[in-house]
Design a protein around this motif. Structure first.
Motif, PDB file in Angstrom:
ATOM      1  N   ARG A 279      51.317 -95.600  25.339  1.00 50.39           N
ATOM      2  CA  ARG A 279      50.370 -94.751  24.642  1.00 50.39           C
ATOM      3  C   ARG A 279      48.984 -95.096  25.152  1.00 50.39           C
ATOM      4  NH1 ARG A 279      46.782 -94.517  20.725  1.00 50.39           N
ATOM      5  NH2 ARG A 279      46.562 -96.704  21.207  1.00 50.39           N
ATOM      6  N   LEU A 280      48.297 -94.122  25.672  1.00 50.71           N
ATOM      7  CA  LEU A 280      46.959 -94.352  26.196  1.00 50.71           C
ATOM      8  C   LEU A 280      45.923 -93.847  25.207  1.00 50.71           C
ATOM      9  CD1 LEU A 280      47.437 -93.159  29.890  1.00 50.71           C
ATOM     10  CD2 LEU A 280      47.445 -95.488  29.027  1.00 50.71           C
ATOM     11  N   THR A 281      44.697 -94.346  25.344  1.00 56.62           N
ATOM     12  CA  THR A 281      43.612 -93.802  24.526  1.00 56.62           C
ATOM     13  C   THR A 281      42.977 -92.638  25.276  1.00 56.62           C
ATOM     14  OG1 THR A 281      42.019 -95.257  25.547  1.00 56.62           O
ATOM     15  CG2 THR A 281      43.125 -96.077  23.565  1.00 56.62           C
ATOM     16  N   VAL A 282      42.022 -91.995  24.633  1.00 59.19           N
ATOM     17  CA  VAL A 282      41.335 -90.867  25.269  1.00 59.19           C
ATOM     18  C   VAL A 282      40.693 -91.316  26.583  1.00 59.19           C
ATOM     19  CG1 VAL A 282      39.404 -89.256  25.032  1.00 59.19           C
ATOM     20  CG2 VAL A 282      40.932 -89.666  23.088  1.00 59.19           C
ATOM     21  N   LEU A 283      39.999 -92.453  26.532  1.00 65.87           N
ATOM     22  CA  LEU A 283      39.299 -92.913  27.729  1.00 65.87           C
ATOM     23  C   LEU A 283      40.273 -93.417  28.791  1.00 65.87           C
ATOM     24  CD1 LEU A 283      36.416 -93.160  28.716  1.00 65.87           C
ATOM     25  CD2 LEU A 283      36.375 -95.514  27.903  1.00 65.87           C
ATOM     26  N   GLU A 284      41.346 -94.067  28.363  1.00 67.06           N
ATOM     27  CA  GLU A 284      42.333 -94.563  29.318  1.00 67.06           C
ATOM     28  C   GLU A 284      43.024 -93.408  30.033  1.00 67.06           C
ATOM     29  OE1 GLU A 284      43.679 -98.653  26.942  1.00 67.06           O
ATOM     30  OE2 GLU A 284      44.805 -96.801  26.718  1.00 67.06           O
ATOM     31  N   SER A 285      43.178 -92.269  29.359  1.00 69.24           N
ATOM     32  CA  SER A 285      43.868 -91.161  30.019  1.00 69.24           C
ATOM     33  C   SER A 285      42.915 -90.268  30.808  1.00 69.24           C
ATOM     34  CB  SER A 285      44.702 -90.344  29.032  1.00 69.24           C
ATOM     35  OG  SER A 285      44.136 -90.296  27.785  1.00 69.24           O
TER      36      SER A 285
ATOM     37  N   GLU B  34      58.264 -97.053  17.573  1.00 67.50           N
ATOM     38  CA  GLU B  34      58.764 -95.673  17.633  1.00 67.50           C
ATOM     39  C   GLU B  34      58.831 -95.163  19.074  1.00 67.50           C
ATOM     40  OE1 GLU B  34      59.542 -93.662  14.844  1.00 67.50           O
ATOM     41  OE2 GLU B  34      59.409 -95.533  13.725  1.00 67.50           O
ATOM     42  N   ASP B  35      58.201 -95.888  19.985  1.00 70.01           N
ATOM     43  CA  ASP B  35      58.199 -95.486  21.394  1.00 70.01           C
ATOM     44  C   ASP B  35      59.173 -96.354  22.193  1.00 70.01           C
ATOM     45  OD1 ASP B  35      56.495 -93.303  21.570  1.00 70.01           O
ATOM     46  OD2 ASP B  35      54.687 -94.508  21.755  1.00 70.01           O
ATOM     47  N   GLY B  36      60.234 -96.841  21.560  1.00 72.33           N
ATOM     48  CA  GLY B  36      61.204 -97.683  22.257  1.00 72.33           C
ATOM     49  C   GLY B  36      60.627 -99.039  22.635  1.00 72.33           C
ATOM     50  N   PHE B  37      59.764 -99.594  21.790  1.00 77.59           N
ATOM     51  CA  PHE B  37      59.119-100.897  22.032  1.00 77.59           C
ATOM     52  C   PHE B  37      58.389-100.919  23.360  1.00 77.59           C
ATOM     53  CE2 PHE B  37      62.816-101.892  19.286  1.00 77.59           C
ATOM     54  CZ  PHE B  37      62.097-102.189  18.156  1.00 77.59           C
TER      55      PHE B  37
ATOM     56  N   PRO C 145      46.385 -94.196  15.565  1.00 76.72           N
ATOM     57  CA  PRO C 145      47.281 -93.975  16.707  1.00 76.72           C
ATOM     58  C   PRO C 145      48.711 -93.670  16.269  1.00 76.72           C
ATOM     59  CG  PRO C 145      46.769 -96.308  16.463  1.00 76.72           C
ATOM     60  CD  PRO C 145      45.967 -95.585  15.441  1.00 76.72           C
ATOM     61  N   LEU C 146      49.388 -92.896  17.077  1.00 73.84           N
ATOM     62  CA  LEU C 146      50.710 -92.403  16.721  1.00 73.84           C
ATOM     63  C   LEU C 146      51.605 -92.463  17.961  1.00 73.84           C
ATOM     64  CD1 LEU C 146      52.219 -90.941  14.364  1.00 73.84           C
ATOM     65  CD2 LEU C 146      51.509 -88.802  15.407  1.00 73.84           C
ATOM     66  N   HIS C 147      52.935 -92.542  17.713  1.00 75.03           N
ATOM     67  CA  HIS C 147      53.862 -92.559  18.839  1.00 75.03           C
ATOM     68  C   HIS C 147      54.012 -91.157  19.429  1.00 75.03           C
ATOM     69  CE1 HIS C 147      56.214 -91.412  15.313  1.00 75.03           C
ATOM     70  NE2 HIS C 147      56.951 -90.725  16.145  1.00 75.03           N
ATOM     71  N   ALA C 148      54.725 -91.073  20.543  1.00 74.84           N
ATOM     72  CA  ALA C 148      55.017 -89.798  21.221  1.00 74.84           C
ATOM     73  C   ALA C 148      53.748 -89.004  21.521  1.00 74.84           C
ATOM     74  CB  ALA C 148      56.000 -88.940  20.422  1.00 74.84           C
ATOM     75  N   GLN C 149      52.656 -89.703  21.764  1.00 77.10           N
ATOM     76  CA  GLN C 149      51.405 -89.021  22.081  1.00 77.10           C
ATOM     77  C   GLN C 149      51.077 -89.157  23.567  1.00 77.10           C
ATOM     78  OE1 GLN C 149      48.775 -87.580  19.901  1.00 77.10           O
ATOM     79  NE2 GLN C 149      50.518 -87.313  18.564  1.00 77.10           N
ATOM     80  N   VAL C 150      51.361 -90.323  24.104  1.00 77.12           N
ATOM     81  CA  VAL C 150      51.065 -90.704  25.483  1.00 77.12           C
ATOM     82  C   VAL C 150      49.560 -90.632  25.781  1.00 77.12           C
ATOM     83  CG1 VAL C 150      51.680 -90.515  27.907  1.00 77.12           C
ATOM     84  CG2 VAL C 150      53.336 -89.827  26.178  1.00 77.12           C
ATOM     85  N   THR C 151      48.974 -89.448  25.596  1.00 79.77           N
ATOM     86  CA  THR C 151      47.552 -89.318  25.935  1.00 79.77           C
ATOM     87  C   THR C 151      46.736 -88.801  24.758  1.00 79.77           C
ATOM     88  OG1 THR C 151      47.739 -87.049  26.650  1.00 79.77           O
ATOM     89  CG2 THR C 151      48.201 -88.721  28.296  1.00 79.77           C
ATOM     90  N   VAL C 152      47.082 -89.168  23.560  1.00 74.88           N
ATOM     91  CA  VAL C 152      46.410 -88.648  22.358  1.00 74.88           C
ATOM     92  C   VAL C 152      46.377 -87.119  22.396  1.00 74.88           C
ATOM     93  CG1 VAL C 152      44.594 -89.199  20.702  1.00 74.88           C
ATOM     94  CG2 VAL C 152      44.797 -90.551  22.754  1.00 74.88           C
ATOM     95  N   ARG C 153      47.564 -86.526  22.516  1.00 73.28           N
ATOM     96  CA  ARG C 153      47.597 -85.073  22.689  1.00 73.28           C
ATOM     97  C   ARG C 153      47.076 -84.306  21.484  1.00 73.28           C
ATOM     98  NH1 ARG C 153      52.319 -83.513  20.126  1.00 73.28           N
ATOM     99  NH2 ARG C 153      53.739 -85.229  19.784  1.00 73.28           N
ATOM    100  N   TYR C 154      47.076 -84.922  20.293  1.00 76.11           N
ATOM    101  CA  TYR C 154      46.487 -84.233  19.138  1.00 76.11           C
ATOM    102  C   TYR C 154      45.009 -83.917  19.388  1.00 76.11           C
ATOM    103  CZ  TYR C 154      50.439 -84.847  15.931  1.00 76.11           C
ATOM    104  OH  TYR C 154      51.653 -84.772  15.309  1.00 76.11           O
ATOM    105  N   LEU C 155      44.357 -84.766  20.167  1.00 77.69           N
ATOM    106  CA  LEU C 155      42.937 -84.540  20.452  1.00 77.69           C
ATOM    107  C   LEU C 155      42.748 -83.893  21.828  1.00 77.69           C
ATOM    108  CD1 LEU C 155      41.434 -87.847  19.016  1.00 77.69           C
ATOM    109  CD2 LEU C 155      41.669 -85.633  17.910  1.00 77.69           C
ATOM    110  N   HIS C 156      43.765 -83.163  22.264  1.00 75.88           N
ATOM    111  CA  HIS C 156      43.733 -82.517  23.582  1.00 75.88           C
ATOM    112  C   HIS C 156      42.445 -81.743  23.859  1.00 75.88           C
ATOM    113  CE1 HIS C 156      46.403 -82.396  26.916  1.00 75.88           C
ATOM    114  NE2 HIS C 156      46.495 -81.102  26.998  1.00 75.88           N
ATOM    115  N   PRO C 157      41.921 -80.976  22.872  1.00 76.42           N
ATOM    116  CA  PRO C 157      40.704 -80.209  23.163  1.00 76.42           C
ATOM    117  C   PRO C 157      39.532 -81.087  23.582  1.00 76.42           C
ATOM    118  CG  PRO C 157      41.694 -79.442  21.128  1.00 76.42           C
ATOM    119  CD  PRO C 157      42.439 -80.670  21.520  1.00 76.42           C
TER     120      PRO C 157
END
Lengths: 160, 623
Positions: B416-422, B409-412, B479-491
């Protein structure tokens, strides 16, 4: 301290003046409209140099996709009239893959041009062979009909 | 706030402060807050791309266009796929958008942009405002640290930057103004998140660690990445930061009136968050209300009345918007059926609820019960997933890499980074369980109870519970696409930095060796950043490779920081200065990713507001 305290005010004043001046200046600075329509005219080509190989390179650092990497083609012109369009195209039929990029020519183009293709990604599951047969083309897409200017069968090497 | 901390004459100082309360004081607190705010804005401006980055942005921009013309229903939809854009819903009177809270904030900004754009060249105005912010930042910082050269140098640099950028400025199309308005309020919200993080930490542990925490939020976490990208996440973080700060104030305030006032005010950000994203507001509201009432010294009728009244009043915009949009005050846009077929990126929760007519027929109480049941079941589902699927944890928090289902979904691309990677600086949190364990072992039950009632204890509990709820709600989707930095868990990035500042090992390393931390940070950004560029130039990476290179770099530094933090917590013989260096380095690794991703990897999100950066972006031979 006096000097330091007046510097920010002066700086702010200069910036504000610059912003206010932008209104009248912007009116004087309207870009001229392009006279010729894109995709009209003609191009005479003396030589096209196409690369012999392309590669499918698998990514590193945890990126598993394959990058489609194609060296640039060089096109030498005898003459350009108007604003013609050339495209550079790679086809790998076994993978059902094509990529075509357009290049807009015009009076500023000069007598040669490098045509390059943006890197594409292919999912790791799709790439099974060690190499694929591919076709590179340079196509003149000026006007209604397109015309293949140069064509070359190439080997697309897979690098894992 | 500093005036409030001093023991003598607290009451008098509080009165003076109350009299002087203006927007300025409410938002920034003091000059350090203002400095952080301006520095944050200048930083975000460096990679501000004027445009829509992911498709979700189209719906909110469409919503703004219509709200600015005085209607909640979308009749004009210039952006993205129009009404099919994800984030468009079926309201009672027609298609509606979402995030109305953000949109309403952006309306005056849009009017201002339209006004300025009519008489001036807006691109020059934006460059000018950024340059003025730089003058302000340099002046505020220079005067705080009492260094004349910072004031003079910063001002000269700002004028130079203004001239250089104006020389390359190209006109901004008026069709972009609504996008710009949303980006501006987003950046302001992100910058204020850092300010409130500073005020929160400073209120508990003093200004030095407070400034460090605020700065870390602004430059070393994905809060900087998403600041101008037209998503709600910056606002979520801001509301949480503000609520926690005011809650801390309610526990440090000396007189009963102040305690009551601050307790009531803590619910205002929650209500405003509901206006933006109701589900996320609940994730903050539930821990806040439970912990607040359980730990307060007094819960008399008057206090309850004041809190309930304030909260109800602050919820008025939320209710009114819902009434206009959905016909029911308790039904936020996200619970309406999606307009387009392609939905799946957001927490609609609804969709199966049938048409608008049916929804209005359900009585309010029934509707509330339905919402609560659905919400609890979502959280329960999340808790089960969290406990039974460790792989999901691993791929969300630690190492992501190439995940076929997500990458497709991210153009192959493995972008997408994890919380710690970002945000590698959060690795220090590894020491939190150790520190907590040691702390509990050394103390009696009574001491534990009194700690939970202390200001830090109260904020800790709310922060922890809210963070856990966010994870429970969103983990099943990750994990989900279009997140880049796990933005759902931004807080978690805000809460993580707060947690770091609460760790004694981290706190004392930064407070004692703040120069070391600063030098390590600056050195890594300026020298390490160039080394990263050189290395990547040699590798000639694709986008996914570049992002994963940053991921590995982040993990490498994160592991070292985690080891130090745990070791230092266990033993005083581990050198403190090493931690100061590591915190600076991990923060810088986060900054390098934010800068390079903004300037280079994701430059396609739009034209740069600062044209000189466009030139820099073209000059860097990456991705």
């Amino acid at each position: 301290m006096d000097f330091a305290s007046s510097v920010p005010s002066v700086a702010a004043a200069l910036i504000l003046v610059g912003m206010l001046a932008s209104g009248p200046l912007a009116l004087a600075d309207r870009p001229a409209e392009q006279a010729n329509e894109i995709g009209t005219g003609s191009v005479t080509i003396s030589e096209v140099r196409l690369p012999a190989t392309a590669t499918l390179r698998q990514g590193q650092f945890g990126e598993d996709s394959f990058y489609v990497q194609v060296p640039a083609a060089t096109v030498l012109f005898d003459g350009i009239e108007g604003r013609p369009i050339l495209t550079y195209k790679l086809e790998i039929s076994a993978l059902g893959y094509t990529r075509e990029s357009a290049f807009f020519l015009g009076p500023d183009t000069g007598d040669r041009m490098q045509l390059s293709l943006e890197r594409d990604e292919l999912p790791p599951g799709d790439v099974q062979n060690d190499s694929y047969a591919g076709t590179l083309r340079v196509v003149d897409r000026t006007g209604e009909e397109s015309r293949v200017v140069a064509e070359r069968n190439i080997t697309v090497e897979v690098r894992r | 706030m500093s005036t409030l901390d001093s023991g003598l004459g607290t009451r008098l100082a509080a009165r003076t402060a109350a009299v002087r309360t203006g927007v300025w004081r409410v938002l920034f607190g003091d000059r350090r807050g203002l400095a952080l705010f301006l520095c944050g804005l200048c930083f975000f401006g460096l990679y501000w791309r004027m445009g829509i980055y992911i498709t979700d942005g189209s719906a909110i921009a469409n919503t703004l266009v219509n709200v600015a013309e005085g209607r909640v229903v979308l009749t004009e939809v210039p952006y993205g796929s129009g009404l099919e854009a994800p984030g468009t819903y079926v309201g009672t009177d027609g298609p509606v958008g979402r995030n109305y809270g953000i949109v309403v904030l952006a309306v005056p900004v849009l009017y201002a942009l339209q006004g300025l754009g009519a008489v001036l060249d807006l691109s020059v105005v934006l460059i000018g405002v950024w340059s003025l912010a730089l003058v302000g930042a340099a002046t505020t910082v220079g005067r705080l640290v009492d260094r004349e050269w910072v004031v003079v140098g910063g001002s000269v640099l700002a004028v130079g930057a203004f001239l250089a950028n104006v020389a390359f400025a190209t006109p901004v199309a008026p069709s972009l103004y609504p996008v710009l308005a949303l980006q501006i309020v987003g950046m302001v919200a992100a910058a204020l998140s850092g300010v409130f993080c500073y005020r929160l930490v400073a209120c508990l542990h003093g200004q030095r660690i407070g400034v460090a925490a605020g700065a870390a939020v602004l430059v070393a976490t994905p809060i900087a990445f998403w600041a101008a990208l037209l998503k709600r996440h910056s606002f979520t973080v801001l509301c949480i930061a503000a609520a926690l700060y005011v809650l801390a104030r309610s526990r440090t305030a000396a007189d009963a009136d102040d305690v009551r006032r601050f307790r009531a005010l803590a619910y205002v950000p929650v209500a405003l968050l509901a206006w933006i994203h109701a589900a996320e507001a609940l994730l903050l509201f539930v821990p806040l209300v439970v912990v607040d009432f359980a730990t307060a010294t007094r819960n008399d009728r008057r206090t309850i009345a004041v809190i309930a009244g304030t909260f109800a009043l602050a919820l008025v915009p939320f209710f009114v918007t819902n009434l206009l949009v959905a016909g029911s005050p308790i039904q936020p846009p996200r619970m309406l059926p999606s307009y387009g077929a392609a939905e799946g990126l957001d927490l609609s929760g609804g969709g199966g609820g049938g048409g608008g007519g049916l929804l209005t027929a359900i009585p309010l109480v029934g509707g509330l019960v339905r919402i609560v049941t659905r919400f609890v079941s979502l959280l329960a589902e999340g808790a089960v997933v969290a406990l039974t699927e460790p792989g999901r944890w691993f791929r969300t928090f630690l190492r992501g890499g190439y995940i076929p289902a997500v990458a497709s979904e991210d153009g192959f691309q493995a972008i997408r980074l994890t919380v710690l990677e970002s945000a590698p600086i959060l690795a220090g949190i590894a020491a939190a369980p150790v520190a907590a364990g040691l702390w509990v072992r050394r103390r009696s039950q009574a001491e534990l109870g009194s700690h939970l009632r202390s200001p830090a204890g109260v904020v800790d509990t709310v922060a922890l519970a809210s963070g856990v709820l966010f994870v429970c709600l969103f983990l099943p989707r990750l994990p989900l696409h279009a997140q880049v930095t796990v933005r759902y868990l931004h807080p978690l990035f805000l809460l993580g930095v707060y947690g770091l500042a609460r760790l004694p090992a981290v706190r004392s390393a930064v407070t004692h060796h703040w120069r070391t931390t600063g030098l390590a940070y600056g050195g890594t950004v300026f020298i390490g950043g160039q080394l990263v560029v050189i290395a990547l130039t040699a590798i000639e990476p694709g986008l996914g490779e570049a992002v994963q290179f940053h991921a590995l770099l982040a993990l490498a530094t994160a592991v070292v920081l985690a080891v130090w933090a745990v070791a230092r917590t266990l033993s005083g013989t581990v050198p403190e200065r090493a931690g100061a260096v590591l915190l600076g380095v991990t923060a810088a690794v986060g900054t390098i990713f934010v800068l390079l991703s903004g300037i280079e990897y994701f430059a396609y999100a739009g034209e740069f507001a600062l044209p000189v950066v466009r030139w820099l972006s073209a000059a860097l031979p990456l991705a």
